[in-house]
Design an enzyme around this catalytic site. Structure first.
Site: not given
Length: 383
Positions: A65, A183, A312, A236
């Site tokens: 705005e 790929w 993954g 982790s």
């Protein structure tokens, strides 16, 4: 007792819809660049002519705005402002947009949807109306909510929107049994994947993918070099090598590691920080694991509103298990790998079909020789 007053919903014209669609298109351009703010578009119209357009700037400033009003100048007096989200009504790093609209003398404000932020949440609309401005709410509301779904979820659920990207064979495999994955999909699909990165605040991978692929996780499309999102590794026990590409590039592209509080050994943590990596620590769950929802909450606390989860299989399973996947971007290549290949999603304990995560397919497109199927959580709850 007098009967309750019934307020008729606003009636919107075709011109109103066209101008709001333009405001939404402006807002969409900012996705991935404006966090922690929502992406807002604004179109100022007077006597049937568009005076100016504005959108939220990188990093959340200026607001849409404010930019549209700046460009319109004195001509904004008596105009109609089409805004994709309720104008803010609080003093932050910028003055309230509701004040700016009032000061500019606009005659009407059309708002797509109410801002869920408690600092706003109807207050901006009320302030505009108290100043004598006509305010009409709800035009293209569903589209506006979907566009800023990440911001809504951060405010309402303390987590960002999560888009799960999968690039698989026809039988849902992301690698052969030897681990070969480059790929599976073709050039077009990979380019579209990079475009997805540019539209998200952060890209997230698990430590398994980071170790196996040593990825850059940047946006490498011409013209979008500066649109790489924050790179996040869920790790982790801080297993990511200090020699990895992610760590080596942390001073150029923001790189965060989400790790367990008790897995953050002081000397190694300091080494990561010295390399420019930011560590986010979360408590373990009852079995010593790093819960996906806690990882997402730590990102939301940093202002992240949109996350692209790229890999993954274990990270995908963890996000699905905690019911945190809102959208799926599934690229499927026309090849079959077989059951000994690595599946795109690891097991996460579904015994009954009633407990399966369900999505609604919203789009199917050809991506060169591959197919892109897009799904959304079914239904989008609470929004």
């Amino acid at each position: 007792m007098a009967p309750p007053v019934v307020v008729a919903p606003p009636v919107f014209s075709d011109a109103d819809r066209a101008h709001m669609a333009a405001a939404l298109a402006l807002a969409e351009r900012g996705l991935g660049r404006v966090w922690p703010n929502p992406s807002v578009g604004c179109v100022l119209v007077k006597d049937g002519y568009v005076l100016s357009r504005g959108a939220t700037g990188p990093g959340g400033r200026p607001h849409g705005e404010a930019e549209a009003l700046r460009l319109a100048g004195a001509a904004a007096r008596g105009a109609t402002a089409y805004v994709s989200l309720e104008p803010c009504n609080h003093h932050g790093k910028t003055p309230p947009c509701s004040e700016a609209l009032i000061a500019a003398g606009v005659a009407r404000v059309v708002v797509a949807c109410v801002d869920p932020d408690p600092r706003v949440s109807g207050g901006g609309i009320a302030r505009l109306r108290s100043a004598g401005i006509q305010v009409d709410v709800g035009l293209l509301q569903a589209e506006a909510v979907a566009l800023n779904e990440g911001f809504f979820r951060r405010i309402q659920e303390s987590r960002p929107l999560v888009s799960l990207k999968l690039a698989t064979s026809l039988d849902g495999r992301i690698a052969t049994h030897t681990g070969q994955s480059r790929w599976i999909t073709g050039d077009v699909a990979r380019a579209w994947g990079h475009a997805l990165r540019a539209r998200h605040d952060a890209i997230m991978v698990g430590i398994g993918t980071a170790l196996a692929d040593d990825p850059d996780l940047t946006c490498r499309l011409p013209g979008l070099d500066g649109r790489s999102p924050v790179r996040v590794v869920v790790d982790s026990r801080l297993r990511l090598p200090l020699t990895s590409r992610l760590v080596r590039g942390a001073t150029q592209t923001p790189t965060w590691i989400v790790t367990l509080e008790d897995g953050c050994e002081a000397v190694r943590a300091r080494a990561f920080r010295d390399c420019g990596v930011q560590l986010l620590t979360v408590p373990a769950d009852g079995v010593g694991q790093l819960p996906a929802r806690a990882a997402l909450a730590s990102l939301a606390a940093q202002g992240i509103t949109r996350v692209l989860a790229e890999g993954g299989a274990r990270l995908a399973a963890s996000l699905l298990q905690d019911d945190c996947v809102d959208r799926v971007e599934w690229f499927r290549a026309p090849l079959v790998i077989g059951g000994d290949g690595l599946g795109g999603v690891a097991a996460f304990g579904i015994d009954q079909l009633a407990d399966a995560r369900r999505f609604q397919r919203v789009e199917v497109r050809m991506a060169g020789v591959d197919v892109l199927e897009r799904y959304r959580r079914s239904p989008v709850r609470g929004l």
